[in-house]
Design a protein around this motif. Structure first.
Motif, mmCIF file in Angstrom:
data_model
loop_
_atom_site.group_PDB
_atom_site.id
_atom_site.type_symbol
_atom_site.label_atom_id
_atom_site.label_comp_id
_atom_site.label_asym_id
_atom_site.label_seq_id
_atom_site.Cartn_x
_atom_site.Cartn_y
_atom_site.Cartn_z
ATOM 1 N N ASN A 314 -12.594 4.539 13.930
ATOM 2 C CA ASN A 314 -13.994 4.886 13.696
ATOM 3 C C ASN A 314 -14.677 3.907 12.743
ATOM 4 O O ASN A 314 -15.469 4.295 11.874
ATOM 5 C CB ASN A 314 -14.112 6.309 13.140
ATOM 6 N N GLY A 315 -14.331 2.636 12.879
ATOM 7 C CA GLY A 315 -14.975 1.599 12.098
ATOM 8 C C GLY A 315 -14.441 1.415 10.699
ATOM 9 O O GLY A 315 -14.957 0.580 9.947
ATOM 10 N N SER A 316 -13.392 2.156 10.320
ATOM 11 C CA SER A 316 -12.844 2.071 8.966
ATOM 12 C C SER A 316 -11.359 1.729 9.010
ATOM 13 O O SER A 316 -10.639 2.123 9.948
ATOM 14 C CB SER A 316 -13.029 3.399 8.219
ATOM 15 N N VAL A 317 -10.891 0.996 8.007
ATOM 16 C CA VAL A 317 -9.477 0.657 7.886
ATOM 17 C C VAL A 317 -8.718 1.886 7.400
ATOM 18 O O VAL A 317 -9.039 2.438 6.343
ATOM 19 C CB VAL A 317 -9.272 -0.522 6.916
ATOM 20 N N VAL A 318 -7.723 2.323 8.166
ATOM 21 C CA VAL A 318 -6.951 3.508 7.804
ATOM 22 C C VAL A 318 -5.556 3.155 7.298
ATOM 23 O O VAL A 318 -4.891 3.981 6.666
ATOM 24 C CB VAL A 318 -6.860 4.484 8.992
ATOM 25 N N SER A 319 -5.100 1.938 7.560
ATOM 26 C CA SER A 319 -3.841 1.465 6.995
ATOM 27 C C SER A 319 -3.810 -0.046 7.102
ATOM 28 O O SER A 319 -4.529 -0.636 7.905
ATOM 29 C CB SER A 319 -2.624 2.083 7.698
ATOM 30 N N SER A 320 -2.978 -0.654 6.274
ATOM 31 C CA SER A 320 -2.883 -2.113 6.284
ATOM 32 C C SER A 320 -1.522 -2.546 5.777
ATOM 33 O O SER A 320 -0.820 -1.777 5.098
ATOM 34 C CB SER A 320 -3.983 -2.728 5.412
ATOM 35 N N VAL A 321 -1.162 -3.763 6.096
ATOM 36 C CA VAL A 321 0.041 -4.384 5.563
ATOM 37 C C VAL A 321 -0.271 -5.860 5.335
ATOM 38 O O VAL A 321 -0.879 -6.506 6.183
ATOM 39 C CB VAL A 321 1.243 -4.201 6.525
ATOM 40 N N LYS A 322 0.099 -6.354 4.178
ATOM 41 C CA LYS A 322 -0.227 -7.730 3.799
ATOM 42 C C LYS A 322 1.044 -8.529 3.551
ATOM 43 O O LYS A 322 2.022 -8.007 3.007
ATOM 44 C CB LYS A 322 -1.126 -7.743 2.561
#
Length: 438
Positions: A314-322
């Motif tokens: 829905n246009g938003s970041v809900v998880s990430s990995v860097k």
């Protein structure tokens, strides 16, 4: 004119009284004779693979390159152009053109393709014109030429049975290399043949150990042990958490099932860029479940490494990995694999692999030449006689045996082939004794 070999006591004394030299010489000799063909093939195919990036760009120039346009179509329009070709598969991902003059890749999962293969439709981002379609392989998206050479290097294009060849080569390469180093340190002073072979071996030693270690991570049996060790030690590569994805299917299930389709691809790309996904080469994975979660991942394998990934809903970041948050061991694994493939540092990496592969080929050729010239029929004596292990101190011999068992368990093909060598050698020795007794 008759040529005689020097006696051990006069012409070429060893530089050190290393008691195990005979044992290492025997192991290095037999391992070289029987395993060197596998190392030779792996080196030659590896050299060919290292040459492919530039060759691939030339062979597939029509699909990869287009005139630079002042403006680009929205990404959704580019996907529409690919869909208009009525592909047989299901839309799964998009790789926007990374540079001006590059094409966009629209990727489809298609029945009948091999594991990790997808159909790529190439689109001119300025005009929407289709420039071709090809089967691409793996996360790197390599094209058919490099895929063929990769499979040739990996398994001789024989599938899983063929992987045994490359695993055998990687399993023995470090043993042969370190054994050669011991022999070089304890070598006779005056031997041109040994000097040429040994000098090349010393120069390629570090590279050979690196290729062996990284090659084993892809292997069938030792690779499983490496994966288990990494998991036990907490060295695994972090994975992106995809909300709504089942544990059984991860982000590969039900591709394209989301009602949002591909129409939101431009807004998803904008959200990813705003969250810090700044690499030029990226892949946008369409939602795989009804939750409508997109995956946007960097796919830059050069230096600095860019492999960050985000999940967008829905246009938003809900998880990430860097990548900066990877454990050191995971970073080293990523760098090691990419350097082995020749992509970490670009053309200098390729040049280094070419030199290393050429050095290994020269080692094998020179080694066989030495063996051929010193074979028993030429009057230079037989290989180092059996029983060299008796010269080693008992305590050290026990330690060596325990170490061999542990290494053989962790690298199964090394262990099995070593036992096979020992059994064959013992049978040959028994046969020789019976022949002498008769």
């Amino acid at each position: 004119m008759t040529t005689t070999s020097p006696t051990p006591d006069t012409a070429t004394p060893p530089r050190t009284s290393f008691a195990w030299r005979g044992l290492f010489l025997r192991l290095h000799f037999y391992a070289g004779v029987f395993v060197a063909p596998f190392i030779l093939i792996a080196s030659l195919t590896g050299v060919l693979y290292a040459l492919t990036p530039q060759l691939e760009s030339w062979v597939y120039a029509d699909q990869l390159r287009v005139p630079v346009s002042a403006q680009q179509l929205p990404l959704a329009k580019q996907v529409d152009a690919a869909l208009a070709t009525s592909p047989q598969g299901t839309l799964v991902a998009v790789r926007p053109a990374p540079e001006p003059g590059d094409t966009t890749r629209v990727l489809f999962a298609e029945e009948g393709l091999g594991e990790s293969e997808r159909r790529a439709v190439f689109v001119d981002p300025g005009t929407g014109k289709i420039t071709g379609d090809l089967v691409v392989y793996g996360t790197s998206g390599v094209l058919p030429l490099r895929t063929t050479l990769d499979q040739l290097h990996r398994n001789l294009m024989l599938g899983e049975p063929g992987r045994l060849y490359s695993e055998l080569a990687a399993s023995w390469l470090w043993v042969v290399a370190l054994g050669g180093l011991v022999l070089w340190i304890t070598r006779p002073r005056n031997s041109k043949r040994i000097r040429r072979h040994g000098l090349i071996g010393v120069w390629v030693l570090a590279g050979a150990l690196f290729l062996s270690a990284t090659g084993l991570t892809w292997s069938a049996y030792a690779g499983e042990n490496v994966a288990t060790l990494r998991k036990t030690m907490g060295w695994t590569t972090p994975s992106l958490k995809m909300p709504g994805a089942s544990s059984d299917h991860g982000d590969h299930s039900d591709h394209g099932s989301s009602g949002s389709g591909h129409r939101d691809v431009d807004s998803v790309l904008g959200a990813a860029r705003a969250s810090g996904i700044d690499a030029k080469p990226i892949e946008i994975g369409l939602p795989t479940t009804s939750d409508g979660v997109w995956k946007v991942a960097e796919i830059g394998r050069g230096w600095p490494t860019q492999v960050d990934a985000v999940a967008i809903q829905n246009g938003s970041v809900v998880s990430s990995v860097k990548f900066t948050d990877y454990p050191l061991a995971a970073k080293l694994t990523r760098w090691g694999i990419d350097a082995h493939m020749g992509v970490l540092f670009g053309w200098p990496n390729q040049l280094l692999l070419l030199l290393l592969g050429g050095g290994l080929v020269a080692l094998v050729v020179l080694g066989y030449r030495m063996w051929w010239k010193r074979r028993p029929t030429r009057g230079f004596g037989r290989p180092t006689p059996r029983g060299q292990w008796r010269k080693a101190p008992p305590v050290a011999l026990v330690g060596l045996g325990v170490g061999a068992v542990l290494v053989g368990w962790f690298v199964p093909l090394l262990g099995v082939s070593l036992v096979l060598f020992l059994v064959i050698d013992a049978l040959l020795g028994l046969r020789a004794k019976q022949k002498a007794a008769s």
